[in-house]
Design a protein around this motif. Structure first.
Motif, PDB file in Angstrom:
ATOM      1  N   ASP A 168       0.816  -1.222   0.000  1.00 16.44           N
ATOM      2  CA  ASP A 168       0.000   0.000   0.000  1.00 16.44           C
ATOM      3  C   ASP A 168       0.845   1.265   0.000  1.00 16.44           C
ATOM      4  O   ASP A 168       0.319   2.361  -0.125  1.00 16.44           O
ATOM      5  N   GLY A 169       2.152   1.137   0.204  1.00 16.89           N
ATOM      6  CA  GLY A 169       3.022   2.314   0.239  1.00 16.89           C
ATOM      7  C   GLY A 169       3.768   2.407   1.559  1.00 16.89           C
ATOM      8  O   GLY A 169       3.888   1.428   2.292  1.00 16.89           O
ATOM      9  N   VAL A 170       4.256   3.617   1.869  1.00 11.14           N
ATOM     10  CA  VAL A 170       5.061   3.831   3.069  1.00 11.14           C
ATOM     11  C   VAL A 170       4.181   3.736   4.314  1.00 11.14           C
ATOM     12  O   VAL A 170       3.152   4.392   4.419  1.00 11.14           O
ATOM     13  N   VAL A 171       4.598   2.884   5.249  1.00 11.99           N
ATOM     14  CA  VAL A 171       3.867   2.705   6.504  1.00 11.99           C
ATOM     15  C   VAL A 171       4.467   3.600   7.582  1.00 11.99           C
ATOM     16  O   VAL A 171       3.755   4.245   8.345  1.00 11.99           O
ATOM     17  N   GLU A 172       5.790   3.644   7.623  1.00 17.08           N
ATOM     18  CA  GLU A 172       6.469   4.414   8.671  1.00 17.08           C
ATOM     19  C   GLU A 172       7.834   4.829   8.162  1.00 17.08           C
ATOM     20  O   GLU A 172       8.429   4.175   7.310  1.00 17.08           O
ATOM     21  N   ARG A 173       8.307   5.949   8.714  1.00 17.89           N
ATOM     22  CA  ARG A 173       9.594   6.497   8.294  1.00 17.89           C
ATOM     23  C   ARG A 173      10.322   6.979   9.539  1.00 17.89           C
ATOM     24  O   ARG A 173       9.722   7.641  10.389  1.00 17.89           O
ATOM     25  N   PHE A 174      11.591   6.624   9.654  1.00 17.61           N
ATOM     26  CA  PHE A 174      12.387   7.006  10.816  1.00 17.61           C
ATOM     27  C   PHE A 174      13.640   7.722  10.348  1.00 17.61           C
ATOM     28  O   PHE A 174      14.287   7.293   9.404  1.00 17.61           O
ATOM     29  N   VAL A 175      13.989   8.816  11.047  1.00 15.82           N
ATOM     30  CA  VAL A 175      15.217   9.540  10.733  1.00 15.82           C
ATOM     31  C   VAL A 175      16.081   9.526  11.985  1.00 15.82           C
ATOM     32  O   VAL A 175      15.605   9.813  13.079  1.00 15.82           O
ATOM     33  N   GLY A 176      17.351   9.173  11.804  1.00  7.34           N
ATOM     34  CA  GLY A 176      18.254   9.054  12.944  1.00  7.34           C
ATOM     35  C   GLY A 176      18.272   7.612  13.439  1.00  7.34           C
ATOM     36  O   GLY A 176      17.517   6.777  12.962  1.00  7.34           O
ATOM     37  N   VAL A 177      19.148   7.342  14.396  1.00  6.35           N
ATOM     38  CA  VAL A 177      19.255   5.987  14.926  1.00  6.35           C
ATOM     39  C   VAL A 177      17.938   5.629  15.616  1.00  6.35           C
ATOM     40  O   VAL A 177      17.425   6.384  16.430  1.00  6.35           O
ATOM     41  N   THR A 178      17.378   4.498  15.220  1.00  2.72           N
ATOM     42  CA  THR A 178      16.056   4.075  15.703  1.00  2.72           C
ATOM     43  C   THR A 178      16.180   2.750  16.440  1.00  2.72           C
ATOM     44  O   THR A 178      16.828   1.825  15.958  1.00  2.72           O
ATOM     45  N   GLN A 179      15.557   2.678  17.615  1.00  3.83           N
ATOM     46  CA  GLN A 179      15.622   1.468  18.433  1.00  3.83           C
ATOM     47  C   GLN A 179      14.825   0.335  17.800  1.00  3.83           C
ATOM     48  O   GLN A 179      13.845   0.551  17.098  1.00  3.83           O
ATOM     49  N   ARG A 180      15.252  -0.873  18.121  1.00  9.59           N
ATOM     50  CA  ARG A 180      14.652  -2.089  17.581  1.00  9.59           C
ATOM     51  C   ARG A 180      13.139  -2.142  17.803  1.00  9.59           C
ATOM     52  O   ARG A 180      12.389  -2.516  16.904  1.00  9.59           O
ATOM     53  N   GLU A 181      12.683  -1.766  19.003  1.00 11.29           N
ATOM     54  CA  GLU A 181      11.251  -1.873  19.337  1.00 11.29           C
ATOM     55  C   GLU A 181      10.398  -1.051  18.370  1.00 11.29           C
ATOM     56  O   GLU A 181       9.356  -1.513  17.909  1.00 11.29           O
ATOM     57  N   LYS A 182      10.839   0.155  18.069  1.00 13.72           N
ATOM     58  CA  LYS A 182      10.072   1.018  17.157  1.00 13.72           C
ATOM     59  C   LYS A 182      10.026   0.416  15.760  1.00 13.72           C
ATOM     60  O   LYS A 182       9.001   0.461  15.080  1.00 13.72           O
ATOM     61  N   LEU A 183      11.150  -0.142  15.335  1.00 12.69           N
ATOM     62  CA  LEU A 183      11.204  -0.751  14.003  1.00 12.69           C
ATOM     63  C   LEU A 183      10.314  -1.991  13.945  1.00 12.69           C
ATOM     64  O   LEU A 183       9.595  -2.193  12.973  1.00 12.69           O
ATOM     65  N   GLU A 184      10.325  -2.781  15.014  1.00 15.55           N
ATOM     66  CA  GLU A 184       9.486  -3.977  15.053  1.00 15.55           C
ATOM     67  C   GLU A 184       8.012  -3.609  15.004  1.00 15.55           C
ATOM     68  O   GLU A 184       7.230  -4.254  14.301  1.00 15.55           O
ATOM     69  N   ASP A 185       7.631  -2.564  15.737  1.00 12.15           N
ATOM     70  CA  ASP A 185       6.232  -2.105  15.713  1.00 12.15           C
ATOM     71  C   ASP A 185       5.814  -1.734  14.301  1.00 12.15           C
ATOM     72  O   ASP A 185       4.726  -2.074  13.849  1.00 12.15           O
ATOM     73  N   ALA A 186       6.709  -1.025  13.595  1.00  8.11           N
ATOM     74  CA  ALA A 186       6.398  -0.607  12.227  1.00  8.11           C
ATOM     75  C   ALA A 186       6.286  -1.803  11.297  1.00  8.11           C
ATOM     76  O   ALA A 186       5.405  -1.847  10.433  1.00  8.11           O
ATOM     77  N   LEU A 187       7.173  -2.796  11.473  1.00  4.30           N
ATOM     78  CA  LEU A 187       7.124  -3.988  10.629  1.00  4.30           C
ATOM     79  C   LEU A 187       5.819  -4.749  10.849  1.00  4.30           C
ATOM     80  O   LEU A 187       5.179  -5.208   9.902  1.00  4.30           O
ATOM     81  N   LYS A 188       5.398  -4.837  12.107  1.00  4.62           N
ATOM     82  CA  LYS A 188       4.137  -5.544  12.416  1.00  4.62           C
ATOM     83  C   LYS A 188       2.956  -4.775  11.831  1.00  4.62           C
ATOM     84  O   LYS A 188       2.036  -5.366  11.284  1.00  4.62           O
ATOM     85  N   GLN A 189       3.017  -3.448  11.960  1.00  6.20           N
ATOM     86  CA  GLN A 189       1.950  -2.607  11.415  1.00  6.20           C
ATOM     87  C   GLN A 189       1.862  -2.764   9.891  1.00  6.20           C
ATOM     88  O   GLN A 189       0.763  -2.719   9.316  1.00  6.20           O
ATOM     89  N   ALA A 190       3.015  -3.006   9.260  1.00  4.54           N
ATOM     90  CA  ALA A 190       3.060  -3.165   7.808  1.00  4.54           C
ATOM     91  C   ALA A 190       2.588  -4.552   7.377  1.00  4.54           C
ATOM     92  O   ALA A 190       2.350  -4.784   6.202  1.00  4.54           O
ATOM     93  N   GLY A 191       2.487  -5.475   8.337  1.00  2.00           N
ATOM     94  CA  GLY A 191       1.982  -6.797   8.001  1.00  2.00           C
ATOM     95  C   GLY A 191       2.994  -7.917   8.060  1.00  2.00           C
ATOM     96  O   GLY A 191       2.749  -9.018   7.596  1.00  2.00           O
ATOM     97  N   ALA A 192       4.174  -7.632   8.641  1.00  2.25           N
ATOM     98  CA  ALA A 192       5.222  -8.675   8.751  1.00  2.25           C
ATOM     99  C   ALA A 192       4.859  -9.686   9.822  1.00  2.25           C
ATOM    100  O   ALA A 192       4.197  -9.366  10.788  1.00  2.25           O
TER     101      ALA A 192
END
Length: 89
Positions: free
Chosen positions: A65-89
């Motif tokens: 569907d396109g961009v779900v989330e975008r992070f700028v700067g060093v991003t912690q694992r938890e935030k990235l995992e949340d975004a991946l789950k939100q994207a359907g991973a």
């Protein structure tokens, strides 16, 4: 549903080196369900411009569907995992 994590980085970028181990762990954990792409902004300026990357590291999580989330700067694992789950991973 295809989920992709795009990591915009450069070899000279200190914070990018800090981000790398976090992404490597995620890549192992999500192998087969998420596509990980490393994009060197110096070599692939057209892609960086397409995603309007102005500072690095920038991480873009997207799905069909396109961009779900975008992070700028060093991003912690938890935030990235949340975004991946939100994207359907």
């Amino acid at each position: 549903m295809t989920v992709t994590l795009k990591d915009f980085y450069a070899d000279w970028c200190g914070p990018c080196k800090t981000q790398d181990p976090i992404l490597e762990e995620l890549e192992e954990d999500y192998e087969g369900s998420v596509s990980f792409e490393k994009i060197d902004v110096d070599e692939e300026q057209d892609v960086a411009n397409e995603y309007q990357v102005r500072s690095i590291p920038t991480i873009v999580v997207e799905n069909d569907d396109g961009v779900v989330e975008r992070f700028v700067g060093v991003t912690q694992r938890e935030k990235l995992e949340d975004a991946l789950k939100q994207a359907g991973a």
